[in-house]
Design a protein around this motif. Structure first.
Motif, PDB file in Angstrom:
ATOM      1  N   GLY A 165       0.816  -1.214   0.000  1.00 54.36           N
ATOM      2  CA  GLY A 165       0.000   0.000   0.000  1.00 54.36           C
ATOM      3  C   GLY A 165       0.844   1.256   0.000  1.00 54.36           C
ATOM      4  O   GLY A 165       2.011   1.255  -0.389  1.00 54.36           O
ATOM      5  N   GLY A 166       0.236   2.353   0.441  1.00 51.07           N
ATOM      6  CA  GLY A 166       0.944   3.622   0.526  1.00 51.07           C
ATOM      7  C   GLY A 166       1.349   4.203  -0.803  1.00 51.07           C
ATOM      8  O   GLY A 166       2.270   5.024  -0.876  1.00 51.07           O
ATOM      9  N   GLY A 167       0.701   3.811  -1.904  1.00 50.60           N
ATOM     10  CA  GLY A 167       1.019   4.331  -3.230  1.00 50.60           C
ATOM     11  C   GLY A 167       2.110   3.575  -3.965  1.00 50.60           C
ATOM     12  O   GLY A 167       2.358   3.846  -5.150  1.00 50.60           O
ATOM     13  N   CYS A 168       2.767   2.618  -3.285  1.00 52.08           N
ATOM     14  CA  CYS A 168       3.908   1.926  -3.904  1.00 52.08           C
ATOM     15  C   CYS A 168       3.488   0.997  -5.045  1.00 52.08           C
ATOM     16  O   CYS A 168       4.204   0.877  -6.040  1.00 52.08           O
ATOM     17  CB  CYS A 168       4.685   1.150  -2.841  1.00 52.08           C
ATOM     18  N   THR A 169       2.353   0.322  -4.913  1.00 54.27           N
ATOM     19  CA  THR A 169       1.902  -0.554  -6.002  1.00 54.27           C
ATOM     20  C   THR A 169       1.628   0.252  -7.264  1.00 54.27           C
ATOM     21  O   THR A 169       1.982  -0.164  -8.377  1.00 54.27           O
ATOM     22  CB  THR A 169       0.636  -1.326  -5.576  1.00 54.27           C
ATOM     23  N   GLU A 170       1.001   1.436  -7.110  1.00 53.81           N
ATOM     24  CA  GLU A 170       0.661   2.252  -8.273  1.00 53.81           C
ATOM     25  C   GLU A 170       1.910   2.757  -8.992  1.00 53.81           C
ATOM     26  O   GLU A 170       2.002   2.681 -10.231  1.00 53.81           O
ATOM     27  CB  GLU A 170      -0.213   3.437  -7.847  1.00 53.81           C
ATOM     28  N   THR A 171       2.874   3.290  -8.240  1.00 50.45           N
ATOM     29  CA  THR A 171       4.079   3.816  -8.890  1.00 50.45           C
ATOM     30  C   THR A 171       4.949   2.697  -9.467  1.00 50.45           C
ATOM     31  O   THR A 171       5.530   2.848 -10.542  1.00 50.45           O
ATOM     32  CB  THR A 171       4.896   4.658  -7.889  1.00 50.45           C
ATOM     33  N   HIS A 172       5.028   1.578  -8.756  1.00 53.32           N
ATOM     34  CA  HIS A 172       5.796   0.439  -9.276  1.00 53.32           C
ATOM     35  C   HIS A 172       5.155  -0.091 -10.558  1.00 53.32           C
ATOM     36  O   HIS A 172       5.848  -0.410 -11.533  1.00 53.32           O
ATOM     37  CB  HIS A 172       5.865  -0.659  -8.217  1.00 53.32           C
ATOM     38  N   LEU A 173       3.824  -0.181 -10.553  1.00 47.40           N
ATOM     39  CA  LEU A 173       3.106  -0.677 -11.722  1.00 47.40           C
ATOM     40  C   LEU A 173       3.296   0.260 -12.916  1.00 47.40           C
ATOM     41  O   LEU A 173       3.463  -0.192 -14.061  1.00 47.40           O
ATOM     42  CB  LEU A 173       1.619  -0.816 -11.385  1.00 47.40           C
ATOM     43  N   PHE A 211      -1.727   6.404 -19.376  1.00 45.93           N
ATOM     44  CA  PHE A 211      -2.169   5.378 -18.426  1.00 45.93           C
ATOM     45  C   PHE A 211      -1.298   5.422 -17.164  1.00 45.93           C
ATOM     46  O   PHE A 211      -1.810   5.385 -16.036  1.00 45.93           O
ATOM     47  CB  PHE A 211      -2.086   4.011 -19.101  1.00 45.93           C
ATOM     48  N   CYS A 212       0.003   5.499 -17.343  1.00 43.69           N
ATOM     49  CA  CYS A 212       0.927   5.521 -16.200  1.00 43.69           C
ATOM     50  C   CYS A 212       0.780   6.800 -15.394  1.00 43.69           C
ATOM     51  O   CYS A 212       0.864   6.785 -14.157  1.00 43.69           O
ATOM     52  CB  CYS A 212       2.364   5.365 -16.679  1.00 43.69           C
TER      53      CYS A 212
END
Length: 571
Positions: free
Chosen positions: A410-418, A451-452
């Motif tokens: 969580g904490g935004g890491c999944t979104e930025t990593h993705l 998208f990113c």
């Protein structure tokens, strides 16, 4: 005199709704509302009717969308999709709404045909879902049910993202432990292939401190102080027999249906009904029933008769408790005044009275049932309602882990990593993609960047105080620092840990501002052992809920982008 009939108005047909500045600005306002509520430091919203009524103070999507009134069909499509997702998965409603709005806004600036954008969005979504489901994914953490750390982390993530609950750290730990305990009590012992979960009932106790909350096996039924003084639990070493009624035992004719009731001359209808109720009472006594529970009302004479024979009678339990009562006791709800099958009875291990704060309860202690009561306390009505929603969400996401035992960082890491993964994937495999879908390489790059950016904007919505947001060039994780740190060249000095808490800034890392242009890189895709160890202290999200939210957001954005006409009937 007939009133004048107004002529029927023709339907309004509007082309290309997303080219309308008013629709786009309204969508932007909705995104702003949702984004400002996102995360642990999200801002609260007060929704009320200017003419009066209750005031809703919340930051939860379910409460917000239930209170907001949207009129434009495009917004109705979006809000309906989010509400449908939340009704199925309880969590990630704000994520769905923010990502969907970002995708619509970003892709409208591309200058590409909607059909091309929709096709590429579907392709990018498939890249995301296949990566998140793969063994190579470094955002997915396995859930070990013999270790409570990950499960508690999941509960804490839900609770901390709801600031209107007004919980201190001590209260957060207490409620989190209670939710996990309640969840474990609903899992049947010895279950192997097919698990049928029990139920956790939230019992309200407002005006008390959060630390007074507790979890008890079985069911708490609220009763008055007078009822408690009259109830004397039977002293039996064996199980207590229970009869559960879903029909009214008050003697009225509310359930008689339509038609005419014919009563012979000099026959008292009230006396006849009362005699039938007393006959039912005599049968219950002869069947050695110890406890009678009724969804509706029990006639005072029947109550007195049962009391004289040491049978406890509790009425007005309500329709909400009927299913849990049936699970706890094993009794089949009786829908008539004639008991023909003795197997409809159930049993409980014991019954007792309890007092919590100013309220009195009758506590049914089950034999082996998977039903428990979460006595939930909070200081005022607003905070209690928000905490109740948060507890229900946390319970649901715990249940989702049984089917898919994973969580996402969580904490935004999944979104930025993705986002970093997608950029690298599209750059490295652009030639093959062009052959598959017929789009040009430049179109792939443009759509992937939009998208990113949409994914990164969701992560960026976690920052509400103007702080700087950066991404590391090794793992692609989310980092934030205070707003006055922009001039500091030494990032490790101002950054502590990434959003999910997995990595610290003392490693050999380089950073880039999140919204700046950086060269695509391959983020490290191996999850370190510390992430799944017993000492891990991670911020995690529901794998099932977020994966569904990602799919719903992209599919809804595609649906909105594909709208060519909006036809409204104004009659």
């Amino acid at each position: 005199m007939m009133s004048r009939l107004e002529a029927k108005k023709p339907s309004l047909c509007k082309t290309e709704p997303m080219t309308n500045d008013r629709v786009r600005s309204t969508l932007s306002v909705l995104k702003g509302i949702m984004a400002s509520c996102y995360g642990p430091s999200g801002r609260l919203k007060q929704v009320h009717n200017g003419l009066g009524g209750c005031v809703c103070t919340t930051s939860q999507s379910s409460a917000l969308l239930r209170s907001l009134s949207v009129t434009h069909p495009v917004l109705k499509v979006l809000t309906a999709s989010v509400q449908n997702h939340v009704s199925c998965f309880s969590d990630c409603g704000l994520f769905t709404a923010i990502l969907c709005c970002n995708l619509v806004e970003n892709t409208q600036r591309l200058g590409l045909p909607p059909t091309t954008v929709i096709k590429l969005n579907k392709y990018l979504l498939s890249l995301c879902t296949s990566y998140l489901k793969s063994e190579a994914c470094s955002c997915r953490v396995p859930v070990d049910f013999s270790n409570a750390h990950i499960l508690l982390g999941l509960v804490h993530s839900v609770l901390t993202s709801k600031p209107a609950c007004m919980l201190t750290r001590k209260e957060l730990d207490h409620i989190g432990a209670l939710i996990l305990k309640a969840f474990l009590l609903t899992i049947p012992e010895g279950a192997e292939d097919r698990i049928i979960l029990g139920k956790s009932i939230i019992v309200p106790l407002k005006g008390q401190g959060v630390l007074e909350s507790a979890v008890l096996p079985g069911l708490l039924i609220e009763v008055s102080e007078i009822q408690v003084s009259r109830l004397s639990p039977p002293q039996k070493s064996s199980a207590l027999k229970v009869a559960l009624f879903c029909v009214s035992l008050s003697g009225d004719f509310s359930n008689a249906g339509e038609g005419t009731v014919v009563v012979p001359y000099q026959v008292s209808l009230e006396n006849a009904v009362l005699e039938q109720l007393l006959s039912l009472g005599r049968q219950l006594v002869s069947d050695h029933v110890d406890l009678v529970l009724c969804q509706k009302v029990i006639h005072p004479s029947l109550k007195q008769f049962l009391g004289e024979h040491h049978v406890i009678a509790i009425d007005r339990v309500g329709v909400t408790l009927m299913e849990p009562l049936s699970k706890v006791t094993g009794a089949t709800p009786i829908g008539s005044l004639n008991i023909t099958v003795p197997t409809t009875y159930g049993s409980v291990k014991d019954v007792c009275t309890a007092r919590f704060g100013p309220k009195h309860f009758f506590h049914l202690i089950p034999n082996e049932a998977t039903v428990c009561s979460l006595l939930l306390c909070n200081r005022n009505d607003t905070a209690w309602e928000e905490l109740k929603l948060a507890c229900q969400t946390a319970m649901h996401v715990l249940q989702l882990t049984i089917k898919e035992p994973w969580v996402l960082l969580g904490g935004g890491c999944t979104e930025t990593h993705l986002a970093a993964y997608i950029r690298h994937k599209v750059r490295s495999e652009a030639e093959n993609s062009v052959m598959d879908d017929g789009c040009r390489q430049s179109e792939h790059h443009i759509a992937a960047e939009a998208f990113c950016r949409a994914l990164e904007s969701v992560a960026g919505s976690l920052e509400h105080d103007g702080g700087d947001i950066v991404i590391d060039m090794k793992y692609g994780h989310f980092w934030s620092c205070q707003a006055d740190s922009a001039s500091v060249a030494n990032w490790p000095a101002v950054l502590s840990r990434c959003g999910c808490g997995l990595y610290n800034s003392q490693e050999d890392l380089s950073w880039s501002l999140l919204r700046s242009v950086y060269h695509p890189f391959a983020p490290q895709t191996s999850l370190p052992r510390v992430a799944v160890g017993p000492g891990s202290n991670l911020t995690v999200d529901s794998f099932t809920a977020k994966l569904s939210a990602l799919q719903v957001a992209v599919e809804t954005a595609n649906l909105i982008l594909d709208l060519s006409y909006v036809i409204e009937d104004k009659n």
